[in-house]
Design a protein around this motif. Structure first.
Motif, PDB file in Angstrom:
ATOM      1  N   ILE A  65       0.863  -1.195   0.000  1.00 18.20           N
ATOM      2  CA  ILE A  65       0.000   0.000   0.000  1.00 18.20           C
ATOM      3  C   ILE A  65       0.893   1.236   0.000  1.00 18.20           C
ATOM      4  CG2 ILE A  65      -0.203   0.052   2.557  1.00 18.20           C
ATOM      5  CD1 ILE A  65      -3.188   1.017   1.976  1.00 18.20           C
ATOM      6  N   HIS A  66       0.486   2.293  -0.728  1.00 18.45           N
ATOM      7  CA  HIS A  66       1.272   3.538  -0.764  1.00 18.45           C
ATOM      8  C   HIS A  66       0.347   4.748  -0.606  1.00 18.45           C
ATOM      9  CE1 HIS A  66      -0.036   3.901  -4.935  1.00 18.45           C
ATOM     10  NE2 HIS A  66       0.507   2.729  -5.236  1.00 18.45           N
ATOM     11  N   ILE A  67       0.965   5.923  -0.578  1.00 16.42           N
ATOM     12  CA  ILE A  67       0.213   7.162  -0.339  1.00 16.42           C
ATOM     13  C   ILE A  67      -0.831   7.403  -1.442  1.00 16.42           C
ATOM     14  CG2 ILE A  67       0.502   9.697  -0.161  1.00 16.42           C
ATOM     15  CD1 ILE A  67       1.580   8.263   2.263  1.00 16.42           C
ATOM     16  N   GLY A  68      -0.526   6.954  -2.670  1.00 16.60           N
ATOM     17  CA  GLY A  68      -1.471   7.114  -3.791  1.00 16.60           C
ATOM     18  C   GLY A  68      -2.789   6.424  -3.493  1.00 16.60           C
ATOM     19  N   HIS A  69      -2.717   5.189  -2.960  1.00 12.48           N
ATOM     20  CA  HIS A  69      -3.956   4.459  -2.628  1.00 12.48           C
ATOM     21  C   HIS A  69      -4.765   5.232  -1.584  1.00 12.48           C
ATOM     22  CE1 HIS A  69      -1.367   0.741  -3.635  1.00 12.48           C
ATOM     23  NE2 HIS A  69      -2.212   0.875  -4.630  1.00 12.48           N
ATOM     24  N   LEU A  70      -4.063   5.753  -0.578  1.00 12.49           N
ATOM     25  CA  LEU A  70      -4.768   6.466   0.505  1.00 12.49           C
ATOM     26  C   LEU A  70      -5.393   7.752  -0.033  1.00 12.49           C
ATOM     27  CD1 LEU A  70      -2.022   5.825   3.188  1.00 12.49           C
ATOM     28  CD2 LEU A  70      -4.302   4.798   3.163  1.00 12.49           C
ATOM     29  N   HIS A  77      -6.494 -14.113 -11.711  1.00 16.05           N
ATOM     30  CA  HIS A  77      -5.960 -13.771 -13.022  1.00 16.05           C
ATOM     31  C   HIS A  77      -4.435 -13.733 -13.094  1.00 16.05           C
ATOM     32  CE1 HIS A  77      -6.226 -10.330 -10.493  1.00 16.05           C
ATOM     33  NE2 HIS A  77      -5.507  -9.603 -11.323  1.00 16.05           N
ATOM     34  N   LYS A  78      -3.752 -13.889 -11.968  1.00 17.91           N
ATOM     35  CA  LYS A  78      -2.293 -13.845 -12.059  1.00 17.91           C
ATOM     36  C   LYS A  78      -1.646 -14.547 -10.873  1.00 17.91           C
ATOM     37  CE  LYS A  78      -1.937  -9.324  -9.962  1.00 17.91           C
ATOM     38  NZ  LYS A  78      -1.648  -7.947 -10.164  1.00 17.91           N
ATOM     39  N   GLU A  79      -0.382 -14.840 -11.041  1.00 14.20           N
ATOM     40  CA  GLU A  79       0.326 -15.532  -9.974  1.00 14.20           C
ATOM     41  C   GLU A  79       1.565 -14.744  -9.617  1.00 14.20           C
ATOM     42  OE1 GLU A  79       1.023 -19.337 -11.684  1.00 14.20           O
ATOM     43  OE2 GLU A  79      -1.009 -20.023 -11.242  1.00 14.20           O
ATOM     44  N   THR A  98      -7.354   6.717 -12.256  1.00 15.90           N
ATOM     45  CA  THR A  98      -6.317   6.737 -13.306  1.00 15.90           C
ATOM     46  C   THR A  98      -5.047   7.415 -12.826  1.00 15.90           C
ATOM     47  OG1 THR A  98      -6.920   8.892 -14.160  1.00 15.90           O
ATOM     48  CG2 THR A  98      -7.991   7.015 -15.163  1.00 15.90           C
ATOM     49  N   ARG A  99      -3.962   6.965 -13.403  1.00 16.27           N
ATOM     50  CA  ARG A  99      -2.650   7.577 -13.148  1.00 16.27           C
ATOM     51  C   ARG A  99      -2.436   8.693 -14.155  1.00 16.27           C
ATOM     52  NH1 ARG A  99      -0.757   2.390 -11.437  1.00 16.27           N
ATOM     53  NH2 ARG A  99      -0.070   3.021  -9.381  1.00 16.27           N
ATOM     54  N   PRO A 100      -1.595   9.702 -13.787  1.00 23.21           N
ATOM     55  CA  PRO A 100      -1.203  10.694 -14.786  1.00 23.21           C
ATOM     56  C   PRO A 100      -0.506   9.958 -15.944  1.00 23.21           C
ATOM     57  CG  PRO A 100      -0.458  11.329 -12.584  1.00 23.21           C
ATOM     58  CD  PRO A 100      -1.012   9.961 -12.459  1.00 23.21           C
TER      59      PRO A 100
HETATM   60  P1  NAP Z   1      -3.445  -4.718  -8.819  1.00 20.09           P
HETATM   61  O1  NAP Z   1      -2.580  -5.624  -9.645  1.00 20.09           O
HETATM   62  O2  NAP Z   1      -3.080  -4.516  -7.424  1.00 20.09           O
HETATM   63  O3  NAP Z   1      -3.631  -3.343  -9.549  1.00 20.09           O
HETATM   64  C1  NAP Z   1      -3.835  -3.167 -10.916  1.00 20.09           C
HETATM   65  C2  NAP Z   1      -3.573  -1.701 -11.205  1.00 20.09           C
HETATM   66  O4  NAP Z   1      -4.497  -0.853 -10.503  1.00 20.09           O
HETATM   67  C3  NAP Z   1      -2.209  -1.220 -10.761  1.00 20.09           C
HETATM   68  O5  NAP Z   1      -1.806  -0.200 -11.650  1.00 20.09           O
HETATM   69  C4  NAP Z   1      -2.464  -0.679  -9.366  1.00 20.09           C
HETATM   70  O6  NAP Z   1      -1.511   0.263  -8.956  1.00 20.09           O
HETATM   71  C5  NAP Z   1      -3.827  -0.047  -9.515  1.00 20.09           C
HETATM   72  N1  NAP Z   1      -4.634  -0.175  -8.287  1.00 20.09           N
HETATM   73  C6  NAP Z   1      -4.854  -1.303  -7.582  1.00 20.09           C
HETATM   74  N2  NAP Z   1      -5.729  -1.090  -6.597  1.00 20.09           N
HETATM   75  C7  NAP Z   1      -6.048   0.209  -6.659  1.00 20.09           C
HETATM   76  C8  NAP Z   1      -6.939   1.025  -5.922  1.00 20.09           C
HETATM   77  N3  NAP Z   1      -7.728   0.487  -4.976  1.00 20.09           N
HETATM   78  N4  NAP Z   1      -7.031   2.322  -6.249  1.00 20.09           N
HETATM   79  C9  NAP Z   1      -6.299   2.812  -7.259  1.00 20.09           C
HETATM   80  N5  NAP Z   1      -5.454   2.109  -8.020  1.00 20.09           N
HETATM   81  C10 NAP Z   1      -5.336   0.796  -7.730  1.00 20.09           C
HETATM   82  O7  NAP Z   1      -4.904  -5.226  -8.747  1.00 20.09           O
HETATM   83  P2  NAP Z   1      -5.607  -6.370  -9.528  1.00 20.09           P
HETATM   84  O8  NAP Z   1      -5.040  -7.659  -9.049  1.00 20.09           O
HETATM   85  O9  NAP Z   1      -5.663  -6.096 -10.989  1.00 20.09           O
HETATM   86  O10 NAP Z   1      -7.070  -6.277  -8.927  1.00 20.09           O
HETATM   87  C11 NAP Z   1      -7.746  -5.071  -8.700  1.00 20.09           C
HETATM   88  C12 NAP Z   1      -9.110  -5.451  -8.114  1.00 20.09           C
HETATM   89  O11 NAP Z   1      -9.895  -6.072  -9.125  1.00 20.09           O
HETATM   90  C13 NAP Z   1      -9.018  -6.458  -6.971  1.00 20.09           C
HETATM   91  O12 NAP Z   1      -9.977  -6.176  -6.013  1.00 20.09           O
HETATM   92  C14 NAP Z   1      -9.288  -7.787  -7.642  1.00 20.09           C
HETATM   93  O13 NAP Z   1      -9.835  -8.772  -6.802  1.00 20.09           O
HETATM   94  C15 NAP Z   1     -10.296  -7.364  -8.707  1.00 20.09           C
HETATM   95  N6  NAP Z   1     -10.281  -8.318  -9.837  1.00 20.09           N
HETATM   96  C16 NAP Z   1     -11.246  -9.284  -9.866  1.00 20.09           C
HETATM   97  C17 NAP Z   1     -11.229 -10.238 -10.870  1.00 20.09           C
HETATM   98  C18 NAP Z   1     -12.315 -11.296 -10.891  1.00 20.09           C
HETATM   99  O14 NAP Z   1     -13.228 -11.220 -10.096  1.00 20.09           O
HETATM  100  N7  NAP Z   1     -12.219 -12.257 -11.779  1.00 20.09           N
HETATM  101  C19 NAP Z   1     -10.252 -10.186 -11.871  1.00 20.09           C
HETATM  102  C20 NAP Z   1      -9.292  -9.167 -11.805  1.00 20.09           C
HETATM  103  C21 NAP Z   1      -9.309  -8.247 -10.772  1.00 20.09           C
HETATM  104  P3  NAP Z   1      -0.533  -0.144  -7.778  1.00 20.09           P
HETATM  105  O15 NAP Z   1       0.290  -1.274  -8.321  1.00 20.09           O
HETATM  106  O16 NAP Z   1       0.244   1.090  -7.499  1.00 20.09           O
HETATM  107  O17 NAP Z   1      -1.410  -0.595  -6.676  1.00 20.09           O
END
Ligand code: NAP
Length: 206
Positions: free
Chosen positions: A15-20, A45-47, A132-134
């Motif tokens: 977690i980082h300041i951007g999320h907060l 979707h990923k490992e 979204t990111r800049p």
């Molecule tokens: P992630 O890999 O952590 O993040 C994907 C991108 O979004 C990264 O650029 C990340 O930046 C940014 N990000 C993540 N969380 C954020 C937040 N709350 N606010 C703003 N930016 C955020 O996440 P992910 O694994 O793709 O999953 C994101 C969410 O979607 C999760 O809750 C996941 O369970 C859900 N999801 C569900 C399914 C499904 O149900 N089949 C499939 C895919 C995703 P940082 O790296 O800087 O965090």
């Protein structure tokens, strides 16, 4: 009147300041009652997450302590099997009655919604806020999101957050290469990472 609750979904690795900042913006703009951070368990979707779920959960817990409108749920981390957002929302609707949910996550994740488990059903259970990111083309993202809403219905809004210039990838890289991440992550999270040797120098898994 329905309560309005935000769900911050993501890996939070770390977690980082951007999320907060994103959570705080959404709380203010949409006048939410609270925001629940839900770190992913075993993403479908990923490992290869780089810090164990227990560490990611602990870092999020420490990071949100100082805000009484923020809380953390281990619902995805403690569930066995894949953590699908549909299951998470279904469970949260059972716990929080008479509540409107706002699912907040990154744009990259939102534009991938068609590949999620039952996207149409997910969109019925919450409103989406895509942060979204800049540097990301809002026009391009807007077209993709419009297409998703046409195909599956629902409500997805884009929120531009300058503080999201910070990324977890960059933070991990800083720890790997020994560059300070001070002021980009809460101090308690920085100390936790150092104490537990996370993302450490020389680790080639990045
Ligand atoms: P992630 O890999 O952590 O993040 C994907 C991108 O979004 C990264 O650029 C990340 O930046 C940014 N990000 C993540 N969380 C954020 C937040 N709350 N606010 C703003 N930016 C955020 O996440 P992910 O694994 O793709 O999953 C994101 C969410 O979607 C999760 O809750 C996941 O369970 C859900 N999801 C569900 C399914 C499904 O149900 N089949 C499939 C895919 C995703 P940082 O790296 O800087 O965090």
């Amino acid at each position: 009147m329905k309560r309005k609750v935000g769900i911050m979904g993501g890996s939070f690795d770390p977690i980082h300041i951007g999320h907060l900042a994103v959570a705080n913006e959404v709380l203010n703009i949409y006048e939410l009652d609270e925001i629940i951070f839900v770190p992913t368990g075993d993403p479908p979707h990923k490992e290869g997450l780089r810090a164990d779920a227990c560490h990611r959960l602990m870092m999020v817990t420490m990071a949100v302590l100082s805000n009484d409108r923020f809380s953390v749920s281990d619902i995805e981390i403690k569930s066995s099997g894949k953590s699908y957002t549909l299951n998470t929302l279904t469970e949260l609707h059972k716990i929080y009655k008479n509540t409107e949910f706002y699912f907040i996550t990154g744009t990259d994740a939102v534009i991938d919604l068609p590949n999620w488990h039952e996207p149409g059903e997910v969109l019925k259970l919450c409103r989406f806020i895509a942060a979204t990111r800049p540097g990301i083309s809002l026009e391009e993202v807007g077209i993709k999101i419009k297409g998703i809403m046409e195909a599956y219905g629902g409500n997805i809004e884009i929120l531009k957050v300058p503080m999201l210039q910070i990324s977890s990838t960059d933070i991990r890289e800083r720890f790997r290469t020994g560059v300070s991440a001070k002021y980009l992550i809460p101090e308690c999270v920085e100390q936790y990472i150092i104490k537990n040797g996370l993302y450490r120098y020389g680790d080639t898994r990045l």
